[in-house]
Each structure stands twice: as C-alpha cells, then as structure tokens.
Enzyme design. Structure first.
Site, PDB file in Angstrom:
ATOM      1  N   CYS A 159      11.482  34.579  23.148  1.00 20.75           N
ATOM      2  CA  CYS A 159      10.434  34.717  24.153  1.00 20.75           C
ATOM      3  C   CYS A 159      10.753  35.874  25.107  1.00 20.75           C
ATOM      4  O   CYS A 159      11.832  36.465  25.049  1.00 20.75           O
ATOM      5  CB  CYS A 159      10.272  33.419  24.939  1.00 20.75           C
ATOM      6  SG  CYS A 159       9.426  32.118  24.016  1.00 20.75           S
ATOM      7  N   HIS A 173       7.184  33.921  29.893  1.00 20.12           N
ATOM      8  CA  HIS A 173       7.374  32.785  30.803  1.00 20.12           C
ATOM      9  C   HIS A 173       8.426  33.101  31.853  1.00 20.12           C
ATOM     10  O   HIS A 173       9.299  33.961  31.678  1.00 20.12           O
ATOM     11  CB  HIS A 173       7.768  31.523  30.023  1.00 20.12           C
ATOM     12  CG  HIS A 173       9.106  31.598  29.354  1.00 20.12           C
ATOM     13  ND1 HIS A 173      10.304  31.379  30.018  1.00 20.12           N
ATOM     14  CD2 HIS A 173       9.456  31.863  28.059  1.00 20.12           C
ATOM     15  CE1 HIS A 173      11.313  31.502  29.189  1.00 20.12           C
ATOM     16  NE2 HIS A 173      10.835  31.806  27.984  1.00 20.12           N
TER      17      HIS A 173
END
Length: 269
Positions: free
Chosen positions: A242, A225
């Site tokens: 992440c 992301h």
C-alpha cells in the site's frame, strides 16, 4: 736748419699715429667675434661639467615608477549550500514540504526538491541542492500549474503524492510506498472503495489503516492510507504494497476524492 727740424717733427708725429693704431687694435673691447676661438671666450659658467645633466640642463634622476594597480577581484560565487535556508523557506511557502527550515538539506528536503524538479520540468532526482535549483526556486513567484488531468499521482522516485484538482497541484505530500519484496506496482487504477476512519489490516496484526482509498483490485486490494503514527511514513519505501500517506493530509484527500478518481503510480526508487 729749419728744414731738418721739420723732418724730425714729422717723423715723431708719424710714429705717434702708428703707435696709437696698434693700441686700438689690441683693445679687446673692439674685437669682432671672429677674432677669438671658443676657448678664449668661454667663462667658467659656460664650461661643460662632468655632473649628470639632461639635455635640458635639469639634474638627471631616476624617474618615479607608479605601481600598476591590481585589477579588482570579482567576488567568488556562493555555493548552493549558502542558499539552503532560503530555498527551504521558499519551497515550504509554495507547498513543497521540507520539514524543518534550518538550512540543512535533509532527506525530507530532498523529497521536496525532487518534487520541485518534476513539476518544473527539471531532471528528476533525489540529489542535493544545485545551482539550477537555487535559481529556479528563488526566482519563482508561485507554484506551477498542473500539466496532468485531475487525479492522484504517486512518484516512487521522490516518494511524494500529488493531488491534482482542476489545473492545480492542491497538495504535495510525503508518502512511503512498498518496500523490498512488497513493491507497489507501477500502474494506473481508479478509486473503487473508500473506508473512513481507522480499521485493522486483514493481513497484519496491530496494523491500522486510516481513511483508506482503494484504487487497485489486487488480492489483497492496494490502497492509499494513513498510519497509526507519521513516523511510519519513511523517506524510503517501507510499506507492505500500500501507499502510506501523512496524516492529516490523507483525511483531506479522502474527503475530496470521489469514487472513480484516477490514481497513478510510477517511477523507481
């Protein structure tokens, strides 16, 4: 009486003849060379002198010595750092982001070098510019073809992401994987969910994720992301599991990555 006069006249004539022979014999002009010794025939110009002469009669002097020419020194090879700006410019032109092209091998430039080494079969490292790098980069004419199947590959050693489409590296992008205590696992998954635009993390307040691509179904799910600002994409692992990706690159990757695309995380920082 007449007889005596004849005898006297003969004696006088004989004496004259004998005396004439003696004068001829004494004439130096008619002497043969064997009649004289070398000392009697030498002239001052023929007398050896004490001055220094060579056997050929020329004055003896010290011969001129020509200086031995020094061999031309070979120019010293330039250190790799002298080519830094050229290497940066070439890497940037080939799609390996280096940051500012200013001749300074920064941490960002080292990420690009690390990616270059991996995609060109050289030893992978985040080290500084080497002579091997200079030769490899400056003699290259294009980005090498991809040797992996299509998908997304995250190298934690280099902190870069490769987007492979067909047989090419479409994009090479800076990323920041999980930091200490939040390590992004080395694993291969498939895209199972996509969330366009911005949304707030369910775990961290005021932590916004942009164009999220979920590829591991851990609890919570792990995604690629974008972040609110690109300064959160560090040159080292800094996320909470992440993979933070630079914007706007994540937007393009999001649009070009369908559900089911392979995503592989590997390496060690």
């Amino acid at each position: 009486m007449a007889g005596r006069r004849g005898l006297v006249a003969g004696a006088v004539l004989l004496a004259l003849v004998v005396t004439g022979c003696a004068d001829v014999a004494a004439d130096p002009g008619t002497a043969t060379p064997s009649s004289f010794s070398p000392s009697e025939t030498a002239t001052p110009s023929q007398t050896p002198s004490s001055s220094n002469t060579t056997p050929s009669g020329t004055p003896n002097s010290t011969p001129t010595v020509k200086p031995t020419p020094k061999p031309t020194a070979k120019p010293k090879p330039r250190p790799p750092a002298a080519y830094a700006k050229q290497v940066e410019a070439k890497l940037d032109a080939l799609g390996y982001p280096v940051g500012d092209v200013d001749g300074e091998i920064t941490k960002r430039a080292k990420q690009a070098l690390c990616a270059w080494r991996e995609t060109n079969g050289l030893p992978i490292s985040r080290g500084g510019l080497t002579s091997a790098d200079v030769r490899s980069v400056l003699t290259a004419t294009k980005r090498p073809p991809a040797s992996r199947e299509p998908g997304i590959y995250v190298n934690k050693t280099c902190q870069v992401l490769y987007q492979v489409v067909g047989k090419t590296y479409r994009r090479i992008v800076w990323v920041s994987t999980g930091g200490p205590g939040y390590d992004t696992p080395n694993r291969t998954g498939k895209v199972w969910r996509k969330w366009a635009g911005a949304h707030e993390s369910s775990l961290y307040d005021d932590a916004y994720m942009y164009d999220s691509i979920y590829f591991l179904k851990d609890r919570p799910g792990i995604a690629l992301h974008g972040s609110r600002v690109n300064t959160l994409i560090k040159t080292y692992p800094a996320s909470h599991r992440c993979v933070r990706v630079m914007r706007p690159q994540i937007h393009h990757i999001f649009a070009e990555t369908p559900i089911g695309t392979k995503v592989s995380v590997y390496g060690q920082y």
